[in-house]
Design a protein around this motif. Structure first.
Motif, short mmCIF file in Angstrom:
data_model
loop_
_atom_site.label_atom_id
_atom_site.label_comp_id
_atom_site.label_asym_id
_atom_site.label_seq_id
_atom_site.Cartn_x
_atom_site.Cartn_y
_atom_site.Cartn_z
N UNK A 143 0.83 -1.20 0.00
CA UNK A 143 0.00 0.00 0.00
C UNK A 143 0.87 1.26 0.00
N UNK A 144 1.94 1.23 0.77
CA UNK A 144 2.86 2.37 0.78
C UNK A 144 3.52 2.55 -0.58
N UNK A 145 3.93 1.45 -1.21
CA UNK A 145 4.52 1.52 -2.54
C UNK A 145 3.52 2.09 -3.54
N UNK A 146 2.28 1.59 -3.49
CA UNK A 146 1.26 2.06 -4.43
C UNK A 146 0.99 3.54 -4.25
N UNK A 147 0.90 3.99 -3.01
CA UNK A 147 0.65 5.41 -2.75
C UNK A 147 1.82 6.27 -3.23
N UNK A 148 3.03 5.78 -2.99
CA UNK A 148 4.21 6.56 -3.36
C UNK A 148 4.31 6.76 -4.87
N UNK A 149 3.88 5.73 -5.63
CA UNK A 149 4.05 5.78 -7.09
C UNK A 149 2.74 6.01 -7.83
N UNK A 150 1.65 6.22 -7.10
CA UNK A 150 0.37 6.46 -7.76
C UNK A 150 -0.17 5.25 -8.49
N UNK A 151 -0.04 4.07 -7.89
CA UNK A 151 -0.44 2.82 -8.54
C UNK A 151 -1.71 2.26 -7.91
N UNK A 153 -3.76 -0.85 -6.33
CA UNK A 153 -3.39 -2.02 -5.53
C UNK A 153 -4.57 -2.98 -5.52
N UNK A 154 -4.39 -4.14 -6.13
CA UNK A 154 -5.41 -5.18 -6.20
C UNK A 154 -4.85 -6.40 -5.47
N UNK A 155 -5.55 -6.84 -4.46
CA UNK A 155 -5.09 -7.98 -3.66
C UNK A 155 -5.82 -9.25 -4.10
N UNK A 156 -5.06 -10.28 -4.45
CA UNK A 156 -5.64 -11.58 -4.76
C UNK A 156 -5.71 -12.38 -3.46
N UNK A 157 -6.90 -12.38 -2.86
CA UNK A 157 -7.14 -13.13 -1.63
C UNK A 157 -8.00 -14.36 -1.89
N UNK A 158 -7.89 -14.91 -3.11
CA UNK A 158 -8.72 -16.05 -3.49
C UNK A 158 -8.45 -17.28 -2.63
N UNK A 159 -7.26 -17.34 -2.02
CA UNK A 159 -6.91 -18.44 -1.12
C UNK A 159 -6.98 -18.03 0.35
N UNK A 160 -7.47 -16.84 0.63
CA UNK A 160 -7.27 -16.29 1.98
C UNK A 160 -8.51 -15.70 2.62
#
Length: 376
Positions: A143-151, A153-160
């Motif tokens: 999340x920090x990386x995505x915020x820093x670079x304006x990206x 963030x999609x989390x694949x929690x299909x197993x979780x």
């Protein structure tokens, strides 16, 4: 035989509730655009603690819808891992984007945040970490990386489904969190089903459009129903059907109990197998959902043969990883480029776990493994 899955037993365990749910839909005559899907969405959103949940026809459909809802398309790059299902790469390619695989943290088998950071380019549009086998990834670092670079963030929690970070269930940490309800998952449909959680109402609206023929669902519930069609966006029919939603609603009240069973079985495995093979471990502040119990050993093939002969099913999910599969040979990512991913994939072995088993079955698996070690 101690099976990895036993879908028939799981059906029989909830037979009365499942049969009643299916009968309710059949009797209603509303097999799509009915009441079951929105009811399931609301109930699961509440269980997750998420602002919104949008049901889809599969986990793959959820991933595809996430990319489309966030307007990720041709020319974009999406960073993800290769030690997972083909659905991730398929979803990325379905919108014309390019998959960029990076290496994993060997301890969690999830994406390494440092490897992700090193792979970001001006073309990067999104980060797609995967919660491997039920182990939450370091979503806060991403999340920090995505915020820093304006990206995105999609989390694949299909197993979780049901995994937690600091006491909060997955479904609220990324822009969109994708889940699968295929028949072998924590909450299993009688076929395929999936969905997306988000905190953003506008993102939820777009998820419904891009997975539902570009139509506003509310138009199908108007009385009288409008005669004119109204497609707001070119889309596909990736919706969950009413019968699957009804089945999932019937099974949802048992989800906490089945998660507790998985966690107890995983603890039993870890206690019995410590020192025998490399066992998975929960990380501080994270709570594993244990969709799979995956060990590692350099003697995987010999152990698998021994367990099969002893009547214990096992598997090696996502091995070899996607970058070494023939279908992706043209992408030019060869053995040696993701060394930690490859080392794990060569050693991993999944053992039976889940609510179809009793603790005596878990003890039977560990006893068979101890016999193998004594004769090794």
């Amino acid at each position: 035989m101690i099976p990895v899955y036993d879908r028939r037993k799981l059906y029989l365990d909830d037979k009365a509730a499942i049969d009643a749910a299916v009968a309710r839909v059949l009797a209603s005559g509303r097999y799509d655009w009915g009441d079951e899907v929105p009811a399931f969405e609301g109930e699961l959103a509440a269980w997750l603690g998420a602002g919104h949940f949008v049901a889809t026809g599969s986990g793959t459909a959820a991933l595809k819808a996430a990319f489309r809802a966030l307007r990720i398309g041709p020319g974009a790059e999406v960073i993800t891992v290769a030690n997972t299902d083909m659905a991730n790469s398929t979803a990325i390619h379905s919108v014309g984007a390019r998959v960029v695989w990076v290496d994993i943290d060997p301890l969690t088998r999830c994406m390494d945040p440092a490897a992700c950071a090193a792979a970001i380019t001006p073309r990067t549009a999104a980060i797609l970490p995967v919660d491997m086998y039920g182990q939450p990834c370091d979503i806060r670092a991403f999340s920090k990386l995505a915020d820093r670079h304006g990206l995105a963030l999609i989390e694949d929690a299909c197993l979780a489904l049901g995994a937690e970070i600091e006491g909060q269930r997955l479904g609220r940490f990324a822009d969109i969190t994708c889940f699968s309800f295929s028949s072998g998952k924590h909450l299993g449909a009688m076929g395929n089903a999936g969905g997306c959680a988000t905190q953003d109402a506008e993102v939820a609206r777009r998820l419904r459009l891009v997975s539902g023929d570009g139509q506003d669902r509310a138009r199908h519930r108007m009385q009288p129903r409008p005669l004119a069609l109204h497609h707001e966006e070119e889309s596909q029919n990736d919706r969950m059907d009413e019968i699957q939603a009804a089945v999932l609603r019937a099974k949802l009240p048992s989800l906490d109990r089945t998660l507790a069973q998985r966690r107890a079985q995983a603890a039993r495995y870890s206690q019995a197998l410590a020192g025998l093979v490399q066992v998975p471990a929960e990380q501080p502040g994270l709570r594993h959902a244990w969709r799979n119990y995956v060990i590692e050993t350099p003697e995987r093939e010999a152990l698998a043969r021994h367990l099969t002969a002893a009547g214990v099913q096992c598997n090696a999910l996502y091995s070899p990883p996607m970058h070494l599969q023939p279908v992706y040979a043209g992408l030019g990512v060869t053995r040696g480029q993701l060394p930690k991913t490859e080392a794990s994939a060569d050693r991993l072995l999944g053992l039976p776990i889940g609510p179809h088993l009793q603790m005596a079955d878990i003890d039977g698996v560990t006893a068979a493994m101890c016999r193998w070690k004594r004769t090794d």
